[in-house]
Design a protein around this motif. Structure first.
Motif, mmCIF file in Angstrom:
data_model
loop_
_atom_site.group_PDB
_atom_site.id
_atom_site.type_symbol
_atom_site.label_atom_id
_atom_site.label_comp_id
_atom_site.label_asym_id
_atom_site.label_seq_id
_atom_site.Cartn_x
_atom_site.Cartn_y
_atom_site.Cartn_z
ATOM 1 N N LYS A 88 0.853 -1.181 0.000
ATOM 2 C CA LYS A 88 0.000 0.000 0.000
ATOM 3 C C LYS A 88 0.893 1.236 0.000
ATOM 4 N N LEU A 89 0.355 2.289 -0.549
ATOM 5 C CA LEU A 89 1.097 3.540 -0.619
ATOM 6 C C LEU A 89 1.325 4.070 0.789
ATOM 7 N N LEU A 90 2.557 4.424 1.070
ATOM 8 C CA LEU A 90 2.919 4.968 2.376
ATOM 9 C C LEU A 90 3.100 6.481 2.292
ATOM 10 N N ALA A 91 3.830 6.944 1.259
ATOM 11 C CA ALA A 91 4.086 8.377 1.103
ATOM 12 C C ALA A 91 4.534 8.653 -0.326
ATOM 13 N N LYS A 92 4.346 9.900 -0.750
ATOM 14 C CA LYS A 92 4.867 10.340 -2.045
ATOM 15 C C LYS A 92 5.225 11.811 -1.913
ATOM 16 N N ASN A 93 6.395 12.140 -2.425
ATOM 17 C CA ASN A 93 6.896 13.506 -2.318
ATOM 18 C C ASN A 93 7.475 13.946 -3.646
ATOM 19 N N PHE A 94 7.144 15.158 -4.045
ATOM 20 C CA PHE A 94 7.690 15.751 -5.261
ATOM 21 C C PHE A 94 8.885 16.610 -4.884
ATOM 22 N N VAL A 95 10.011 16.383 -5.565
ATOM 23 C CA VAL A 95 11.229 17.150 -5.303
ATOM 24 C C VAL A 95 11.913 17.485 -6.627
ATOM 25 N N HIS A 96 12.806 18.484 -6.558
ATOM 26 C CA HIS A 96 13.582 18.859 -7.744
ATOM 27 C C HIS A 96 15.040 18.413 -7.656
ATOM 28 N N GLU A 97 15.463 18.012 -6.466
ATOM 29 C CA GLU A 97 16.854 17.596 -6.282
ATOM 30 C C GLU A 97 16.914 16.348 -5.421
ATOM 31 N N LEU A 98 17.833 15.448 -5.814
ATOM 32 C CA LEU A 98 18.128 14.254 -5.031
ATOM 33 C C LEU A 98 19.638 14.070 -5.001
ATOM 34 N N PRO A 99 20.190 13.577 -3.914
ATOM 35 C CA PRO A 99 21.638 13.367 -3.841
ATOM 36 C C PRO A 99 22.128 12.459 -4.977
ATOM 37 N N GLY A 100 23.146 12.909 -5.678
ATOM 38 C CA GLY A 100 23.751 12.109 -6.738
ATOM 39 C C GLY A 100 23.001 12.088 -8.050
ATOM 40 N N ALA A 101 21.925 12.839 -8.149
ATOM 41 C CA ALA A 101 21.119 12.860 -9.371
ATOM 42 C C ALA A 101 21.078 14.274 -9.937
ATOM 43 N N PRO A 102 20.887 14.394 -11.241
ATOM 44 C CA PRO A 102 20.788 15.738 -11.827
ATOM 45 C C PRO A 102 19.518 16.448 -11.356
ATOM 46 N N LYS A 103 19.546 17.771 -11.349
ATOM 47 C CA LYS A 103 18.336 18.515 -11.009
ATOM 48 C C LYS A 103 17.253 18.173 -12.008
ATOM 49 N N GLY A 104 16.042 18.076 -11.527
ATOM 50 C CA GLY A 104 14.924 17.724 -12.390
ATOM 51 C C GLY A 104 13.654 17.583 -11.580
ATOM 52 N N ASP A 105 12.700 16.886 -12.139
ATOM 53 C CA ASP A 105 11.425 16.634 -11.471
ATOM 54 C C ASP A 105 11.376 15.173 -11.056
ATOM 55 N N TYR A 106 11.138 14.938 -9.776
ATOM 56 C CA TYR A 106 11.134 13.591 -9.224
ATOM 57 C C TYR A 106 9.922 13.383 -8.311
ATOM 58 N N TRP A 107 9.367 12.212 -8.359
ATOM 59 C CA TRP A 107 8.417 11.762 -7.352
ATOM 60 C C TRP A 107 9.090 10.620 -6.612
ATOM 61 N N VAL A 108 9.238 10.773 -5.311
ATOM 62 C CA VAL A 108 9.783 9.722 -4.458
ATOM 63 C C VAL A 108 8.580 9.050 -3.799
ATOM 64 N N ILE A 109 8.390 7.783 -4.110
ATOM 65 C CA ILE A 109 7.186 7.058 -3.723
ATOM 66 C C ILE A 109 7.576 5.902 -2.806
ATOM 67 N N ASP A 110 7.031 5.912 -1.610
ATOM 68 C CA ASP A 110 7.294 4.843 -0.642
ATOM 69 C C ASP A 110 6.056 3.967 -0.504
ATOM 70 N N TYR A 111 6.298 2.659 -0.524
ATOM 71 C CA TYR A 111 5.233 1.679 -0.331
ATOM 72 C C TYR A 111 5.497 0.899 0.940
ATOM 73 N N ASP A 112 4.448 0.658 1.695
ATOM 74 C CA ASP A 112 4.492 -0.250 2.833
ATOM 75 C C ASP A 112 4.208 -1.637 2.258
ATOM 76 N N THR A 113 5.240 -2.469 2.183
ATOM 77 C CA THR A 113 5.147 -3.746 1.483
ATOM 78 C C THR A 113 5.525 -4.894 2.413
ATOM 79 N N ASN A 114 4.822 -5.994 2.280
ATOM 80 C CA ASN A 114 5.159 -7.212 2.999
ATOM 81 C C ASN A 114 5.623 -8.256 1.995
ATOM 82 N N PHE A 115 6.683 -8.962 2.371
ATOM 83 C CA PHE A 115 7.219 -10.042 1.550
ATOM 84 C C PHE A 115 7.122 -11.352 2.334
ATOM 85 N N SER A 116 6.970 -12.448 1.622
ATOM 86 C CA SER A 116 6.736 -13.745 2.271
ATOM 87 C C SER A 116 7.879 -14.189 3.189
#
Length: 134
Positions: free
Chosen positions: A79-107
Motif C-alpha cells: 500500500k502507498l505509504l508516502a509520495k513527495n515531489f522534489v527537484h533535487e536528489l543526492p547524486g542525481a541531476p536537477k529535475g522533477d522527481y516523485w519519491v514514492i514509498d510503499y508499505d510492502t510485505n514479503f513472504s
C-alpha cells in the motif's frame, strides 16, 4: 441548440483530461513494481530512465533483483505509504522527481518499505531508482 451542444462538450471535457504529472509518475511506479513482483526484471529494467540505466547495467540489475527476490520472497501486500515531489536528489541531476514509498510485505522478509523514484524524462516518467529502505 448550439448553446446546449457547447455546454455538453464543456461538461464532458474533464473525462478526456490528460493525466497529471503525479498520476503519470504513480502509474510508472506501480507498473514497475508489478513487473518486479512477477519476476519480469528485463521489462522492469526497460522502465528505467537513461540516468538509471547508466547507473546499473541490465545484466547486473536482473541478477541482483533475482537474488534479492529469492531472499525476501514474494510480495504479499503493498500500500502507498508516502509520495513527495522534489527537484533535487543526492547524486542525481536537477529535475522533477516523485519519491514514492510503499508499505510492502514479503513472504520471507515480512514488513518492508520499498522506495521507487520516478523522474521526468522528456514528456514521460521513468524509473530513476528502486530501493528497499527497510
Amino acid at each position: 441548440m448550439k448553446k446546449l451542444l457547447y455546454m455538453l462538450i464543456l461538461i464532458s471535457l474533464p473525462a478526456f483530461a490528460v493525466p497529471s504529472a503525479e498520476e503519470q509518475a504513480m502509474a510508472s511506479a506501480n507498473g514497475f513494481v508489478k513487473l518486479v513482483d512477477s519476476g519480469q526484471f528485463d521489462k522492469a529494467y526497460q522502465a528505467f530512465s537513461q540516468f538509471g540505466q547508466k547507473a546499473v547495467t541490465k545484466d547486473v540489475f536482473v541478477k541482483s533483483m533475482g537474488s534479492v527476490q529469492a531472499q525476501i520472497g514474494t510480495q504479499t501486500s503493498r500500500k502507498l505509504l508516502a509520495k513527495n515531489f522534489v527537484h533535487e536528489l543526492p547524486g542525481a541531476p536537477k529535475g522533477d522527481y516523485w519519491v514514492i514509498d510503499y508499505d510492502t510485505n514479503f513472504s520471507k522478509k515480512g514488513p518492508s518499505v520499498e522506495r521507487v523514484t520516478a523522474m521526468r524524462e522528456g514528456k514521460n516518467w521513468k524509473i530513476g531508482g528502486y530501493l528497499l529502505v527497510k
